[in-house]
Design a protein around this motif. Structure first.
Motif, PDB file in Angstrom:
ATOM      1  N   ALA A  35       0.867  -1.181   0.000  1.00  0.00           N
ATOM      2  CA  ALA A  35       0.000   0.000   0.000  1.00  0.00           C
ATOM      3  C   ALA A  35       0.903   1.230   0.000  1.00  0.00           C
ATOM      4  O   ALA A  35       2.106   1.121   0.273  1.00  0.00           O
ATOM      5  N   PRO A  36       0.360   2.402  -0.318  1.00  0.00           N
ATOM      6  CA  PRO A  36       1.155   3.621  -0.165  1.00  0.00           C
ATOM      7  C   PRO A  36       1.580   3.783   1.305  1.00  0.00           C
ATOM      8  O   PRO A  36       0.741   3.935   2.186  1.00  0.00           O
ATOM      9  N   VAL A  37       2.872   3.715   1.558  1.00  0.00           N
ATOM     10  CA  VAL A  37       3.407   3.736   2.919  1.00  0.00           C
ATOM     11  C   VAL A  37       4.448   4.840   3.027  1.00  0.00           C
ATOM     12  O   VAL A  37       5.352   4.934   2.194  1.00  0.00           O
ATOM     13  N   ARG A  38       4.316   5.675   4.057  1.00  0.00           N
ATOM     14  CA  ARG A  38       5.343   6.667   4.347  1.00  0.00           C
ATOM     15  C   ARG A  38       6.344   6.034   5.309  1.00  0.00           C
ATOM     16  O   ARG A  38       6.007   5.710   6.446  1.00  0.00           O
ATOM     17  N   MET A  39       7.576   5.849   4.860  1.00  0.00           N
ATOM     18  CA  MET A  39       8.564   5.139   5.647  1.00  0.00           C
ATOM     19  C   MET A  39       9.279   6.071   6.626  1.00  0.00           C
ATOM     20  O   MET A  39       9.525   7.242   6.330  1.00  0.00           O
ATOM     21  N   VAL A  40       9.605   5.525   7.800  1.00  0.00           N
ATOM     22  CA  VAL A  40      10.535   6.167   8.727  1.00  0.00           C
ATOM     23  C   VAL A  40      11.907   5.578   8.421  1.00  0.00           C
ATOM     24  O   VAL A  40      12.095   4.362   8.490  1.00  0.00           O
ATOM     25  N   ALA A  41      12.860   6.413   8.036  1.00  0.00           N
ATOM     26  CA  ALA A  41      14.148   5.911   7.566  1.00  0.00           C
ATOM     27  C   ALA A  41      15.280   6.776   8.108  1.00  0.00           C
ATOM     28  O   ALA A  41      15.087   7.950   8.443  1.00  0.00           O
ATOM     29  N   LYS A  42      16.458   6.187   8.179  1.00  0.00           N
ATOM     30  CA  LYS A  42      17.631   6.958   8.585  1.00  0.00           C
ATOM     31  C   LYS A  42      17.924   8.014   7.521  1.00  0.00           C
ATOM     32  O   LYS A  42      17.625   7.837   6.329  1.00  0.00           O
ATOM     33  N   ALA A  43      18.489   9.133   7.952  1.00  0.00           N
ATOM     34  CA  ALA A  43      18.686  10.276   7.070  1.00  0.00           C
ATOM     35  C   ALA A  43      19.544   9.937   5.860  1.00  0.00           C
ATOM     36  O   ALA A  43      19.361  10.506   4.778  1.00  0.00           O
ATOM     37  N   GLU A  44      20.469   8.970   6.009  1.00  0.00           N
ATOM     38  CA  GLU A  44      21.351   8.621   4.900  1.00  0.00           C
ATOM     39  C   GLU A  44      20.591   8.085   3.691  1.00  0.00           C
ATOM     40  O   GLU A  44      21.039   8.199   2.557  1.00  0.00           O
ATOM     41  N   GLU A  78      13.932  -2.863  14.138  1.00  0.00           N
ATOM     42  CA  GLU A  78      15.286  -3.319  14.461  1.00  0.00           C
ATOM     43  C   GLU A  78      16.299  -2.217  14.219  1.00  0.00           C
ATOM     44  O   GLU A  78      17.390  -2.234  14.791  1.00  0.00           O
ATOM     45  N   GLY A  79      15.962  -1.273  13.337  1.00  0.00           N
ATOM     46  CA  GLY A  79      16.823  -0.121  13.104  1.00  0.00           C
ATOM     47  C   GLY A  79      17.967  -0.364  12.162  1.00  0.00           C
ATOM     48  O   GLY A  79      18.610   0.575  11.701  1.00  0.00           O
ATOM     49  N   THR A  80      18.250  -1.618  11.847  1.00  0.00           N
ATOM     50  CA  THR A  80      19.312  -1.958  10.913  1.00  0.00           C
ATOM     51  C   THR A  80      19.020  -3.346  10.367  1.00  0.00           C
ATOM     52  O   THR A  80      18.130  -4.034  10.856  1.00  0.00           O
ATOM     53  N   THR A  81      19.755  -3.744   9.350  1.00  0.00           N
ATOM     54  CA  THR A  81      19.478  -5.018   8.702  1.00  0.00           C
ATOM     55  C   THR A  81      20.160  -6.185   9.410  1.00  0.00           C
ATOM     56  O   THR A  81      21.289  -6.065   9.895  1.00  0.00           O
ATOM     57  N   PHE A 132      12.548  11.190   7.859  1.00  0.00           N
ATOM     58  CA  PHE A 132      13.957  10.848   8.027  1.00  0.00           C
ATOM     59  C   PHE A 132      14.425  11.133   9.457  1.00  0.00           C
ATOM     60  O   PHE A 132      14.076  12.159  10.040  1.00  0.00           O
ATOM     61  N   VAL A 133      15.234  10.210   9.987  1.00  0.00           N
ATOM     62  CA  VAL A 133      15.706  10.266  11.361  1.00  0.00           C
ATOM     63  C   VAL A 133      17.219  10.457  11.374  1.00  0.00           C
ATOM     64  O   VAL A 133      17.949   9.708  10.720  1.00  0.00           O
ATOM     65  N   GLU A 134      17.687  11.444  12.122  1.00  0.00           N
ATOM     66  CA  GLU A 134      19.127  11.621  12.361  1.00  0.00           C
ATOM     67  C   GLU A 134      19.496  10.738  13.548  1.00  0.00           C
ATOM     68  O   GLU A 134      19.373  11.136  14.704  1.00  0.00           O
ATOM     69  N   ARG A 135      19.957   9.527  13.268  1.00  0.00           N
ATOM     70  CA  ARG A 135      20.172   8.568  14.355  1.00  0.00           C
ATOM     71  C   ARG A 135      21.302   8.979  15.292  1.00  0.00           C
ATOM     72  O   ARG A 135      21.356   8.535  16.435  1.00  0.00           O
ATOM     73  N   ALA A 136      22.210   9.826  14.820  1.00  0.00           N
ATOM     74  CA  ALA A 136      23.309  10.268  15.686  1.00  0.00           C
ATOM     75  C   ALA A 136      22.847  11.336  16.671  1.00  0.00           C
ATOM     76  O   ALA A 136      23.570  11.676  17.600  1.00  0.00           O
ATOM     77  N   ARG A 137      21.641  11.868  16.474  1.00  0.00           N
ATOM     78  CA  ARG A 137      21.126  12.932  17.345  1.00  0.00           C
ATOM     79  C   ARG A 137      19.953  12.382  18.144  1.00  0.00           C
ATOM     80  O   ARG A 137      18.793  12.462  17.729  1.00  0.00           O
ATOM     81  N   LEU A 138      20.256  11.814  19.278  1.00  0.00           N
ATOM     82  CA  LEU A 138      19.228  11.203  20.114  1.00  0.00           C
ATOM     83  C   LEU A 138      18.171  12.215  20.534  1.00  0.00           C
ATOM     84  O   LEU A 138      16.995  11.885  20.669  1.00  0.00           O
ATOM     85  N   ARG A 139      18.577  13.490  20.703  1.00  0.00           N
ATOM     86  CA  ARG A 139      17.632  14.513  21.154  1.00  0.00           C
ATOM     87  C   ARG A 139      16.549  14.805  20.117  1.00  0.00           C
ATOM     88  O   ARG A 139      15.512  15.381  20.444  1.00  0.00           O
ATOM     89  N   SER A 140      16.788  14.420  18.855  1.00  0.00           N
ATOM     90  CA  SER A 140      15.787  14.666  17.814  1.00  0.00           C
ATOM     91  C   SER A 140      14.688  13.617  17.804  1.00  0.00           C
ATOM     92  O   SER A 140      13.664  13.792  17.127  1.00  0.00           O
ATOM     93  N   LEU A 141      14.864  12.540  18.566  1.00  0.00           N
ATOM     94  CA  LEU A 141      13.928  11.426  18.525  1.00  0.00           C
ATOM     95  C   LEU A 141      12.513  11.816  18.964  1.00  0.00           C
ATOM     96  O   LEU A 141      11.544  11.437  18.296  1.00  0.00           O
ATOM     97  N   PRO A 142      12.315  12.571  20.060  1.00  0.00           N
ATOM     98  CA  PRO A 142      10.945  12.958  20.429  1.00  0.00           C
ATOM     99  C   PRO A 142      10.222  13.706  19.319  1.00  0.00           C
ATOM    100  O   PRO A 142       9.010  13.530  19.121  1.00  0.00           O
ATOM    101  N   GLY A 143      10.942  14.529  18.589  1.00  0.00           N
ATOM    102  CA  GLY A 143      10.337  15.258  17.481  1.00  0.00           C
ATOM    103  C   GLY A 143       9.880  14.326  16.368  1.00  0.00           C
ATOM    104  O   GLY A 143       8.827  14.536  15.757  1.00  0.00           O
TER     105      GLY A 143
END
Length: 275
Positions: free
Chosen positions: A122-131, A180-183, A149-160
Motif C-alpha cells: 500500500a502507499p506507505v510513508r517510511m521512517v528511515a535513517k537520514a542517509e 530493528e533499526g538496521t538489517t 527521516f531520522v538523524e540517528r546520531a542525534r538522540l535529542r531529535s527522537l521525540p520530534g
C-alpha cells in the motif's frame, strides 16, 4: 577461530536466535543510545556466484526504464511502481494477507528490498535513517512518498520524530518502520526499538506487523538478498541482480491494538513477527 561455512541458503531459526556465526553475541545485542547494531556481516552471506554480466546489464536497463516511466506510475499507482522496480531487479513479491488502511506497519529488516516490498502492500510513508535520502533509486522515491527521516546520531531529535510520526498517523496515513533499526541476515534478528510504538499509542492507531522472508526459486531460505555490515548499497544491489531470481514474501499478521505501554507493544509485535 576458523571461518564459518558460507552456504547458499540458511533456514531461519524459530524465535529470537543467537547470531549463527557469533555464538558469544546475545540475541538482543545493541549499542547504547539510539544507534542500532547488528553482528551480521559478510560471513553471513553465501559464496559469490557467477558474475552474470549479461543478466546484470539487462536488469539495470530494465530498472532505468521503470525509473524513466516513474513520473507516470508514482501517482496514483504507487504499489505498481514498486512491484515493477523489484521485478526489473529479478525479485518476485508475494503478499499473504491484507494490510488494511492506516496504522503503523512494522516489519523485520533484511535488505534494501524490504523498503520497496512494503510499498507493494500500500502507499506507505517510511521512517528511515537520514542517509537513505542520498541513496540512488530508493532515496528519491522515499522523499517523494513523504518519508520521515531520522538523524540517528542525534538522540535529542527522537521525540520530534515520534511526534511527527504520530501526527501523520492521526491524519490517516500509513507509516512503515523497521524497528530493528538496521538489517539482519534473517537467520538471526535484533530487538525492536520502542520509540515508533509510542507514536502508534499517541495516535491511537493499530500496529500492523508484517513478516518478510526471502527464498530462492526452489523455496529454500537465503541470505543472498541481505544488505549487511559495511557493504555499500551498490554491492548489495549487484548481488541481487546476479541471482537467477529472488522471491520475497510479505506475510501480513493480525493487527495489534494500541494498548499497554510502548515496551509491551514492541514486545508483542516482535513476538508476532518472530512467529
Amino acid at each position: 577461530m576458523s571461518a564459518p561455512p558460507r552456504e547458499l541458503a540458511t533456514a531461519p531459526a524459530p524465535g529470537r536466535t543467537l547470531h549463527p556465526t557469533h555464538p558469544g553475541v546475545p540475541p538482543f545485542a545493541e549499542r547504547a543510545g539510539w544507534a542500532p547494531w547488528s553482528p551480521c556481516g559478510p560471513e553471513c552471506l553465501p559464496a559469490a556466484g557467477p558474475t552474470a554480466h549479461l543478466r546484470v546489464a539487462r536488469r539495470l536497463a530494465a530498472l532505468l526504464g521503470v525509473l524513466v516511466a516513474a513520473p507516470l506510475l508514482l501517482v496514483p499507482a504507487r504499489p505498481t511502481l514498486y512491484r515493477l522496480l523489484l521485478r526489473a531487479a529479478g525479485v518476485r513479491v508475494r503478499v499473504e494477507g491484507t494490510l488494511g488502511r492506516g496504522g503503523l506497519v512494522v516489519a523485520n529488516h533484511l535488505s534494501w528490498v524490504d523498503v520497496l516490498a512494503l510499498g507493494v502492500l500500500a502507499p506507505v510513508r517510511m521512517v528511515a535513517k537520514a542517509e537513505v535520502a542520498h541513496w540512488p533509486l530508493i532515496g528519491p522515491l522515499a522523499a517523494r512518498t513523504g518519508a520521515l527521516f531520522v538523524e540517528r546520531a542525534r538522540l535529542r531529535s527522537l521525540p520530534g520524530v515520534v511526534a511527527a510520526t504520530a501526527a501523520v498517523l492521526r491524519a490517516g496515513d500509513t507509516v512503515g518502520v523497521f524497528p530493528e533499526g538496521t538489517t539482519w541476515c534473517g537467520s538471526a534478528s535484533g530487538p525492536f526499538r520502542r520509540a515508533p510504538f509510542q507514536a502508534a499509542l499517541d495516535a491511537g492507531v493499530p500496529v500492523r506487523p508484517v513478516r518478510i522472508t526471502m527464498t530462492l526459486p526452489d523455496g529454500r531460505p537465503t541470505t543472498a538478498g541481505s544488505f549487511l555490515g559495511d557493504e555499500t548499497l551498490a554491492t548489495a544491489l549487484l548481488r541481487v541482480l546476479r541471482l537467477p531470481r529472488l522471491h520475497c514474501t510479505l506475510t501480513v499478521l493480525v493487527p495489534l491494538a494500541p494498548t499497554g505501554d510502548r515496551r509491551d507493544l514492541a514486545a508483542r509485535a516482535e513476538r508476532a513477527i518472530a512467529g
